[in-house]
Design an enzyme around this catalytic site. Sequence first.
Site, PDB file in Angstrom:
ATOM      1  N   LYS A  40      45.574 -66.220  -8.986  1.00 57.75           N
ATOM      2  CA  LYS A  40      46.456 -67.348  -9.308  1.00 57.75           C
ATOM      3  C   LYS A  40      45.791 -68.135 -10.437  1.00 57.75           C
ATOM      4  O   LYS A  40      45.125 -69.148 -10.206  1.00 57.75           O
ATOM      5  CB  LYS A  40      46.673 -68.211  -8.061  1.00 57.75           C
TER       6      LYS A  40
HETATM    7  N1  PPE Z   1      54.646 -66.428  -6.971  1.00 52.12           N
HETATM    8  C1  PPE Z   1      54.276 -67.323  -7.907  1.00 52.12           C
HETATM    9  C2  PPE Z   1      54.307 -66.930  -9.332  1.00 52.12           C
HETATM   10  C3  PPE Z   1      53.873 -68.596  -7.494  1.00 52.12           C
HETATM   11  O1  PPE Z   1      53.506 -69.477  -8.410  1.00 52.12           O
HETATM   12  C4  PPE Z   1      53.878 -68.921  -6.121  1.00 52.12           C
HETATM   13  C5  PPE Z   1      53.446 -70.281  -5.650  1.00 52.12           C
HETATM   14  C6  PPE Z   1      54.269 -67.942  -5.188  1.00 52.12           C
HETATM   15  C7  PPE Z   1      54.641 -66.692  -5.661  1.00 52.12           C
HETATM   16  C8  PPE Z   1      54.242 -68.196  -3.708  1.00 52.12           C
HETATM   17  O2  PPE Z   1      52.923 -68.263  -3.232  1.00 52.12           O
HETATM   18  P1  PPE Z   1      52.534 -69.115  -1.946  1.00 52.12           P
HETATM   19  O3  PPE Z   1      52.630 -70.558  -2.341  1.00 52.12           O
HETATM   20  O4  PPE Z   1      51.159 -68.712  -1.610  1.00 52.12           O
HETATM   21  O5  PPE Z   1      53.517 -68.771  -0.889  1.00 52.12           O
HETATM   22  N2  PPE Z   1      53.625 -71.334  -6.571  1.00 52.12           N
HETATM   23  C9  PPE Z   1      52.928 -72.563  -6.355  1.00 52.12           C
HETATM   24  C10 PPE Z   1      52.963 -73.457  -7.577  1.00 52.12           C
HETATM   25  C11 PPE Z   1      54.280 -73.890  -8.060  1.00 52.12           C
HETATM   26  C12 PPE Z   1      54.170 -74.872  -9.214  1.00 52.12           C
HETATM   27  O6  PPE Z   1      55.220 -75.162  -9.844  1.00 52.12           O
HETATM   28  O7  PPE Z   1      53.061 -75.377  -9.483  1.00 52.12           O
HETATM   29  C13 PPE Z   1      53.381 -73.258  -5.078  1.00 52.12           C
HETATM   30  O8  PPE Z   1      54.421 -72.929  -4.523  1.00 52.12           O
HETATM   31  O9  PPE Z   1      52.642 -74.122  -4.623  1.00 52.12           O
END
Ligand code: PPE
Length: 307
Positions: free
Chosen positions: A160
């Site tokens: 990430k």
């Molecule tokens: N894909 C991406 C590209 C992504 O950024 C997130 C989280 C996810 C999948 C889901 O991951 P998880 O949160 O572990 O279930 N995106 C984070 C950031 C968003 C932002 O705008 O900043 C979030 O949801 O916290």
Amino acid sequence: MSPFNENGMVWMNGKLVPWKEATIHVASHVVHYGSSLFEGFRAYETPKGTAVFRLKEHTRRLYNSCKIYRMDIPYSQDELNQAVLETIRANGFRSCYVRPIIYRGYKTLGVDPFPNPVDCTILVWEWGKYLGPEALENGVDVKVSTWWRMAPNTFPALAKSGANYMNSQLIKMEAVLDGYAEGIALDIRGHVSEGSGENIFLVMNGTVYTPPLSASVLPGITRDTIMTIVRDLGIKLVEETIPREMLYTADEVFFTGSAAEVTPIRSIDKIIVGSGRRGPVTGKLQEEFFACVNGGREDTYHWLTYL
Ligand code: PPE
């Protein structure tokens, strides 16, 4: 309107500092070359007090992200978990969003990151519904992006990293300018990957589908939560390559993410998904998800860390 409490505190390299003093120099490596790895998760108010949802798993993913980029975090995972709790307490929030970020700091410039320090900070703020106040109930209108997710062996999707979000920004800007809430990106083979900030799930004939990690997706913690709930409910779960057109023919489609939680998708490229209303499987999974995060059901998986 800024969502930030500027009277709050930020954890920086082991110390809590006032929000306004939590600054970095413009010559920091991260500003020039995108050298940051971060996390995002929520703390929820529960009947037994504030609890962070899946803190350990998020911290583990952060350490994995940093491992890929050869950054040594000068704290143990336990120490960082404690720092998260300390930061939430110091800001007095009952519920909030948490953003730990590790980055290459200030010393010298040039692509080689090694001479620069690895700095660690934790920010917290109150973040409302990610895709709008009515999104969880009514669903959102989205488009398939003309931008692809990054190719394998270019930018590691399992990390990430801040830099990956340049791709996300292209997807998001295109969607917003075209009047959609969000974009769905395909991978370089043209298969369904994920949203700019969410993983994606489809429901078809009672089976739940989601793309595999090899489709350039972030290994979402909410994705894992939903997969676990799906299995527990005895619903068939399939993790496999999803062709674009299945987005149009699915009975239900929804996004998952720490920020987006479980958000139904109402239409894709102006094609109505299913009945155009939150479907029964999405509704059930949302209900179970919120019961988990809000402490409304027994915490069998030890997903909650209480303040
Ligand atoms: N894909 C991406 C590209 C992504 O950024 C997130 C989280 C996810 C999948 C889901 O991951 P998880 O949160 O572990 O279930 N995106 C984070 C950031 C968003 C932002 O705008 O900043 C979030 O949801 O916290």
